[in-house]
Design a protein around this motif. Structure first.
Motif, PDB file in Angstrom:
ATOM      1  N   TRP A   1       8.960   1.685   6.556  1.00 14.63           N
ATOM      2  CA  TRP A   1       8.524   0.578   5.706  1.00 14.63           C
ATOM      3  C   TRP A   1       7.736  -0.475   6.489  1.00 14.63           C
ATOM      4  O   TRP A   1       6.900  -1.179   5.911  1.00 14.63           O
ATOM      5  CB  TRP A   1       9.725  -0.075   5.025  1.00 14.63           C
ATOM      6  CG  TRP A   1      10.655  -0.799   5.960  1.00 14.63           C
ATOM      7  CD1 TRP A   1      11.698  -0.279   6.643  1.00 14.63           C
ATOM      8  CD2 TRP A   1      10.592  -2.184   6.301  1.00 14.63           C
ATOM      9  NE1 TRP A   1      12.308  -1.248   7.400  1.00 14.63           N
ATOM     10  CE2 TRP A   1      11.657  -2.432   7.196  1.00 14.63           C
ATOM     11  CE3 TRP A   1       9.770  -3.237   5.938  1.00 14.63           C
ATOM     12  CZ2 TRP A   1      11.896  -3.688   7.750  1.00 14.63           C
ATOM     13  CZ3 TRP A   1      10.010  -4.492   6.472  1.00 14.63           C
ATOM     14  CH2 TRP A   1      11.053  -4.712   7.362  1.00 14.63           C
ATOM     15  N   LEU A   2       7.978  -0.554   7.798  1.00 12.74           N
ATOM     16  CA  LEU A   2       7.205  -1.494   8.606  1.00 12.74           C
ATOM     17  C   LEU A   2       5.736  -1.070   8.696  1.00 12.74           C
ATOM     18  O   LEU A   2       4.832  -1.913   8.712  1.00 12.74           O
ATOM     19  CB  LEU A   2       7.799  -1.596  10.010  1.00 12.74           C
ATOM     20  CG  LEU A   2       9.124  -2.347  10.130  1.00 12.74           C
ATOM     21  CD1 LEU A   2       9.664  -2.262  11.557  1.00 12.74           C
ATOM     22  CD2 LEU A   2       8.951  -3.810   9.711  1.00 12.74           C
ATOM     23  N   ALA A   3       5.499   0.245   8.743  1.00  8.54           N
ATOM     24  CA  ALA A   3       4.128   0.743   8.750  1.00  8.54           C
ATOM     25  C   ALA A   3       3.435   0.424   7.425  1.00  8.54           C
ATOM     26  O   ALA A   3       2.242   0.099   7.388  1.00  8.54           O
ATOM     27  CB  ALA A   3       4.109   2.242   9.015  1.00  8.54           C
ATOM     28  N   THR A   4       4.197   0.484   6.328  1.00  5.50           N
ATOM     29  CA  THR A   4       3.634   0.127   5.022  1.00  5.50           C
ATOM     30  C   THR A   4       3.357  -1.370   4.947  1.00  5.50           C
ATOM     31  O   THR A   4       2.320  -1.801   4.421  1.00  5.50           O
ATOM     32  CB  THR A   4       4.618   0.526   3.898  1.00  5.50           C
ATOM     33  OG1 THR A   4       4.896   1.928   3.978  1.00  5.50           O
ATOM     34  CG2 THR A   4       4.021   0.192   2.529  1.00  5.50           C
ATOM     35  N   LEU A   5       4.286  -2.157   5.496  1.00  2.70           N
ATOM     36  CA  LEU A   5       4.119  -3.605   5.478  1.00  2.70           C
ATOM     37  C   LEU A   5       2.875  -4.030   6.253  1.00  2.70           C
ATOM     38  O   LEU A   5       2.121  -4.903   5.803  1.00  2.70           O
ATOM     39  CB  LEU A   5       5.360  -4.275   6.070  1.00  2.70           C
ATOM     40  CG  LEU A   5       5.306  -5.804   6.192  1.00  2.70           C
ATOM     41  CD1 LEU A   5       5.161  -6.452   4.824  1.00  2.70           C
ATOM     42  CD2 LEU A   5       6.545  -6.330   6.913  1.00  2.70           C
ATOM     43  N   ARG A   6       2.640  -3.410   7.395  1.00  2.00           N
ATOM     44  CA  ARG A   6       1.486  -3.811   8.200  1.00  2.00           C
ATOM     45  C   ARG A   6       0.172  -3.511   7.479  1.00  2.00           C
ATOM     46  O   ARG A   6      -0.828  -4.192   7.688  1.00  2.00           O
ATOM     47  CB  ARG A   6       1.523  -3.137   9.565  1.00  2.00           C
ATOM     48  CG  ARG A   6       1.201  -1.654   9.559  1.00  2.00           C
ATOM     49  CD  ARG A   6       1.291  -1.058  10.946  1.00  2.00           C
ATOM     50  NE  ARG A   6       0.934   0.357  10.953  1.00  2.00           N
ATOM     51  CZ  ARG A   6       0.971   1.127  12.038  1.00  2.00           C
ATOM     52  NH1 ARG A   6       1.373   0.612  13.200  1.00  2.00           N
ATOM     53  NH2 ARG A   6       0.631   2.398  11.978  1.00  2.00           N
ATOM     54  N   PHE A   7       0.170  -2.468   6.629  1.00  5.51           N
ATOM     55  CA  PHE A   7      -1.032  -2.169   5.847  1.00  5.51           C
ATOM     56  C   PHE A   7      -1.369  -3.335   4.929  1.00  5.51           C
ATOM     57  O   PHE A   7      -2.529  -3.759   4.834  1.00  5.51           O
ATOM     58  CB  PHE A   7      -0.811  -0.888   5.025  1.00  5.51           C
ATOM     59  CG  PHE A   7      -1.877  -0.652   3.986  1.00  5.51           C
ATOM     60  CD1 PHE A   7      -3.082  -0.050   4.339  1.00  5.51           C
ATOM     61  CD2 PHE A   7      -1.681  -1.055   2.673  1.00  5.51           C
ATOM     62  CE1 PHE A   7      -4.070   0.155   3.389  1.00  5.51           C
ATOM     63  CE2 PHE A   7      -2.672  -0.853   1.726  1.00  5.51           C
ATOM     64  CZ  PHE A   7      -3.871  -0.242   2.072  1.00  5.51           C
ATOM     65  N   TRP A   8      -0.366  -3.896   4.261  1.00  4.50           N
ATOM     66  CA  TRP A   8      -0.597  -5.006   3.327  1.00  4.50           C
ATOM     67  C   TRP A   8      -0.926  -6.299   4.069  1.00  4.50           C
ATOM     68  O   TRP A   8      -1.724  -7.111   3.580  1.00  4.50           O
ATOM     69  CB  TRP A   8       0.612  -5.195   2.415  1.00  4.50           C
ATOM     70  CG  TRP A   8       0.778  -4.054   1.455  1.00  4.50           C
ATOM     71  CD1 TRP A   8       1.734  -3.090   1.477  1.00  4.50           C
ATOM     72  CD2 TRP A   8      -0.077  -3.758   0.355  1.00  4.50           C
ATOM     73  NE1 TRP A   8       1.552  -2.199   0.454  1.00  4.50           N
ATOM     74  CE2 TRP A   8       0.444  -2.592  -0.260  1.00  4.50           C
ATOM     75  CE3 TRP A   8      -1.212  -4.348  -0.189  1.00  4.50           C
ATOM     76  CZ2 TRP A   8      -0.147  -2.012  -1.373  1.00  4.50           C
ATOM     77  CZ3 TRP A   8      -1.803  -3.776  -1.310  1.00  4.50           C
ATOM     78  CH2 TRP A   8      -1.281  -2.636  -1.891  1.00  4.50           C
ATOM     79  N   VAL A   9      -0.334  -6.493   5.241  1.00  2.19           N
ATOM     80  CA  VAL A   9      -0.677  -7.673   6.036  1.00  2.19           C
ATOM     81  C   VAL A   9      -2.136  -7.589   6.481  1.00  2.19           C
ATOM     82  O   VAL A   9      -2.880  -8.582   6.443  1.00  2.19           O
ATOM     83  CB  VAL A   9       0.261  -7.816   7.256  1.00  2.19           C
ATOM     84  CG1 VAL A   9      -0.178  -8.986   8.130  1.00  2.19           C
ATOM     85  CG2 VAL A   9       1.700  -8.012   6.804  1.00  2.19           C
ATOM     86  N   MET A  10      -2.569  -6.399   6.898  1.00  2.00           N
ATOM     87  CA  MET A  10      -3.964  -6.228   7.293  1.00  2.00           C
ATOM     88  C   MET A  10      -4.895  -6.400   6.099  1.00  2.00           C
ATOM     89  O   MET A  10      -5.998  -6.971   6.226  1.00  2.00           O
ATOM     90  CB  MET A  10      -4.169  -4.846   7.915  1.00  2.00           C
ATOM     91  CG  MET A  10      -5.597  -4.582   8.374  1.00  2.00           C
ATOM     92  SD  MET A  10      -6.186  -5.763   9.616  1.00  2.00           S
ATOM     93  CE  MET A  10      -5.343  -5.154  11.083  1.00  2.00           C
ATOM     94  N   ALA A  11      -4.481  -5.932   4.929  1.00  2.00           N
ATOM     95  CA  ALA A  11      -5.288  -6.117   3.723  1.00  2.00           C
ATOM     96  C   ALA A  11      -5.471  -7.602   3.427  1.00  2.00           C
ATOM     97  O   ALA A  11      -6.581  -8.053   3.089  1.00  2.00           O
ATOM     98  CB  ALA A  11      -4.634  -5.416   2.536  1.00  2.00           C
ATOM     99  N   ALA A  12      -4.397  -8.373   3.568  1.00  2.00           N
ATOM    100  CA  ALA A  12      -4.484  -9.824   3.366  1.00  2.00           C
ATOM    101  C   ALA A  12      -5.410 -10.454   4.401  1.00  2.00           C
ATOM    102  O   ALA A  12      -6.195 -11.358   4.092  1.00  2.00           O
ATOM    103  CB  ALA A  12      -3.092 -10.451   3.448  1.00  2.00           C
ATOM    104  N   ALA A  13      -5.342  -9.968   5.654  1.00  2.00           N
ATOM    105  CA  ALA A  13      -6.203 -10.500   6.708  1.00  2.00           C
ATOM    106  C   ALA A  13      -7.674 -10.232   6.403  1.00  2.00           C
ATOM    107  O   ALA A  13      -8.532 -11.095   6.619  1.00  2.00           O
ATOM    108  CB  ALA A  13      -5.816  -9.878   8.050  1.00  2.00           C
ATOM    109  N   VAL A  14      -7.977  -9.043   5.885  1.00  2.00           N
ATOM    110  CA  VAL A  14      -9.366  -8.703   5.562  1.00  2.00           C
ATOM    111  C   VAL A  14      -9.877  -9.587   4.424  1.00  2.00           C
ATOM    112  O   VAL A  14     -11.013 -10.089   4.468  1.00  2.00           O
ATOM    113  CB  VAL A  14      -9.485  -7.209   5.187  1.00  2.00           C
ATOM    114  CG1 VAL A  14     -10.878  -6.892   4.650  1.00  2.00           C
ATOM    115  CG2 VAL A  14      -9.184  -6.333   6.401  1.00  2.00           C
ATOM    116  N   VAL A  15      -9.045  -9.793   3.405  1.00  2.00           N
ATOM    117  CA  VAL A  15      -9.446 -10.655   2.282  1.00  2.00           C
ATOM    118  C   VAL A  15      -9.707 -12.076   2.768  1.00  2.00           C
ATOM    119  O   VAL A  15     -10.730 -12.693   2.423  1.00  2.00           O
ATOM    120  CB  VAL A  15      -8.361 -10.646   1.177  1.00  2.00           C
ATOM    121  CG1 VAL A  15      -8.676 -11.706   0.120  1.00  2.00           C
ATOM    122  CG2 VAL A  15      -8.273  -9.269   0.535  1.00  2.00           C
ATOM    123  N   LEU A  16      -8.795 -12.620   3.580  1.00  2.00           N
ATOM    124  CA  LEU A  16      -8.983 -13.970   4.115  1.00  2.00           C
ATOM    125  C   LEU A  16     -10.211 -14.039   5.018  1.00  2.00           C
ATOM    126  O   LEU A  16     -10.926 -15.052   5.032  1.00  2.00           O
ATOM    127  CB  LEU A  16      -7.742 -14.393   4.901  1.00  2.00           C
ATOM    128  CG  LEU A  16      -6.512 -14.758   4.067  1.00  2.00           C
ATOM    129  CD1 LEU A  16      -5.288 -14.937   4.967  1.00  2.00           C
ATOM    130  CD2 LEU A  16      -6.764 -16.026   3.269  1.00  2.00           C
TER     131      LEU A  16
END
Length: 256
Positions: free
Chosen positions: A209-224
């Motif tokens: 689940w940590l690997a899944t979480l990092r995907f969404w954190v990176m997605a947020a970083a790209v949007v920002l």
């Protein structure tokens, strides 16, 4: 500069209005001091500046490059090749080496927060710091993104979007600096924090689940990254227009 008391920079002469003492110590003249009479001022006209003030000022100028803020920036620059070596050691997939690479990356990110704060708070801003600090920031982030994409952990388009934004905004700041400075926004600071967390999570060999979480954190970083980049472009356009208008108005007043 900081860390040198006013008494050390100008001695007692700063209180009597010796030439250049206020500039040396960085303190404003004492507005409540007595206005010297004719005899006092005449005696001081022939006074030579305190020798101790010159020596202290020279020492401060010589030490300015080696202040703590610049040393932290230099540490970040040194960490870049070390991080790359750790990241790519043993093929780039060994969890132990990746953990050490994460530690180097984390140190670089933490020093990035501290050196700017120290420079602004204690007046340690230097020409070297102005140039080296953004270079160190982009170098460690760029090295991490390129390594991750090279190892296949992160899509290349993510690396290209982030690096294009970072380099493009930096160049744009230099282009419009003649009209003014674009201040760092809260969104920009949040973007930097999110990028750091996301890249750090990708550097670590995470699973589940940590690997899944990092995907969404990176997605947020790209949007920002994209949103704040567009906002900086808007600010640069407005700043340039205002600067051109002010110059035109000043030119018209001069002609009149």
């Amino acid at each position: 500069m900081t860390g040198v008391p006013a008494s050390a920079a100008g001695g007692s002469s700063g209180a009597h209005g010796a030439p250049g003492s206020a500039a040396t110590s960085g303190a404003a003249p004492d507005s409540g001091s007595r206005d010297p009479g004719p005899r006092d001022s005449g005696a001081r006209d022939g006074e030579r500046p305190a020798r101790g003030g010159k020596i202290a000022a020279a020492a401060v100028n010589q030490a300015s490059l080696w202040n703590v803020a610049n040393l932290l920036t230099m540490l970040r620059l040194v960490l870049v090749p070390g991080f790359v070596a750790l990241m790519l050691a043993d093929g780039g997939y060994d969890p132990a080496w990746r953990s050490l690479a994460w530690a180097a990356f984390a140190i670089a990110m933490i020093t990035d927060l501290f050196d700017g704060h120290l420079a602004r708070t204690y007046n340690l801003v230097t020409d070297f710091g102005k140039i080296a600090d953004p270079i160190a920031d982009k170098a460690i982030m760029g090295a991490a993104l390129i390594c991750l994409s090279g190892l296949g952990d992160l899509p290349w388009w993510v690396t290209i979007v982030i690096l294009a934004r970072e380099l493009g905004i930096t160049l744009m700041r230099f282009v419009v600096i003649r009209y003014g400075v674009i201040p760092a926004s809260r969104g920009g600071k949040l973007k930097t924090l999110t990028q750091g967390v996301a890249v750090g999570m990708y550097v670590l060999a995470l699973t589940g689940w940590l690997a899944t979480l990092r995907f969404w954190v990176m997605a947020a970083a790209v949007v920002l990254t994209v949103v704040t980049g567009l906002d900086y472009v808007r600010q640069a356009i407005v700043l340039r227009r205002h600067g051109i208008a002010e110059r035109a108005a000043a030119s018209e007043e001069t002609e009149e």
